[in-house]
Enzyme design. Structure first.
Site, short mmCIF file in Angstrom:
data_model
loop_
_atom_site.label_atom_id
_atom_site.label_comp_id
_atom_site.label_asym_id
_atom_site.label_seq_id
_atom_site.Cartn_x
_atom_site.Cartn_y
_atom_site.Cartn_z
CB CYS A 7 3.78 -2.10 28.02
SG CYS A 7 3.94 -3.20 29.44
CG ASN A 10 7.86 -4.75 32.93
OD1 ASN A 10 8.78 -4.87 33.71
ND2 ASN A 10 7.83 -5.42 31.80
CB CYS A 12 -0.46 -6.89 30.17
SG CYS A 12 -1.51 -6.88 31.63
NE ARG A 13 0.16 -2.85 26.71
CZ ARG A 13 -0.04 -1.55 26.65
NH1 ARG A 13 -0.40 -1.01 25.49
NH2 ARG A 13 0.10 -0.78 27.70
CB SER A 14 6.78 -4.78 27.93
OG SER A 14 6.57 -4.61 29.29
CG ASP A 114 -3.47 -1.46 28.80
OD1 ASP A 114 -3.48 -2.63 29.21
OD2 ASP A 114 -3.22 -0.48 29.53
P1 4NP Z 1 0.67 -3.37 30.44
O1 4NP Z 1 -0.83 -3.37 31.03
O2 4NP Z 1 1.03 -1.93 30.26
O3 4NP Z 1 0.53 -4.09 29.16
O4 4NP Z 1 1.50 -4.09 31.48
C1 4NP Z 1 -1.20 -2.64 32.16
C2 4NP Z 1 -1.01 -3.17 33.42
C3 4NP Z 1 -1.42 -2.46 34.55
C4 4NP Z 1 -2.01 -1.22 34.38
C5 4NP Z 1 -2.19 -0.69 33.13
C6 4NP Z 1 -1.78 -1.40 32.01
N1 4NP Z 1 -2.46 -0.51 35.52
O5 4NP Z 1 -3.06 0.57 35.35
O6 4NP Z 1 -2.22 -0.95 36.65
#
Ligand code: 4NP
Length: 144
Positions: A7, A10, A12-14, A114
């Protein structure tokens, strides 16, 4: 068989995708996750992901974020991405068609949204989508 979940951050989702798929496969499968962005390297998963996973009996708290790199194409057989933007970011590192063929959207016809900037219930929805996706992946891999 080595499988990578990717994702953006790294956190939240992955990490959820990694934990859920691992819970469905035996230990002949190696499962890892990474983010296309560098912001959270070395960090634990977001506490909202940790808590939704815990609610369903999966512990992702010991995972640590890392950034995707071109070397991951050598290490992994299959790379699942959460959304179209991850898809193009990962493909930008591919050197040839064999590498490009390893990359798949984890849901066939939509993005995993997201949840980072949203409400807590977004994490429940992400969990549900990833649980369904992981079921299909596990069935497919086990029938090979
Ligand atoms: P992820 O979510 O891609 O599912 O881990 C996010 C976590 C942090 C950010 C964006 C998406 N960020 O912009 O910091």
């Amino acid at each position: 068989m080595k499988i990578l979940m990717v994702c953006l951050g790294n956190i939240c989702r992955s990490p959820l995708a990694e934990g859920i798929l691992r819970s469905k496969l035996n230990d002949k499968f190696t499962i890892d996750s990474a983010g296309t962005g560098p912001w959270h390297i070395g960090k634990s998963p977001d506490k909202r992901s940790v808590s939704v996973a815990e609610k369903y009996g999966i512990d992702i708290s010991t995972q640590r974020a890392r950034q995707f790199s071109a070397a991951d194409f050598d290490k992994f057989d299959l790379i699942f991405v959460m959304d179209e933007s991850n898809y193009s970011d990962v493909l930008a590192h591919a050197k040839n068609d064999d590498e490009r063929k390893k990359v798949r959207l984890i849901l066939e016809n939509r993005d995993v949204p997201d949840p980072y900037f949203g409400e807590d219930d977004g994490f429940e929805e992400v969990y549900r989508l990833l649980e369904e996706a992981a079921d299909k992946i596990a069935q497919e891999l086990e029938s090979e």
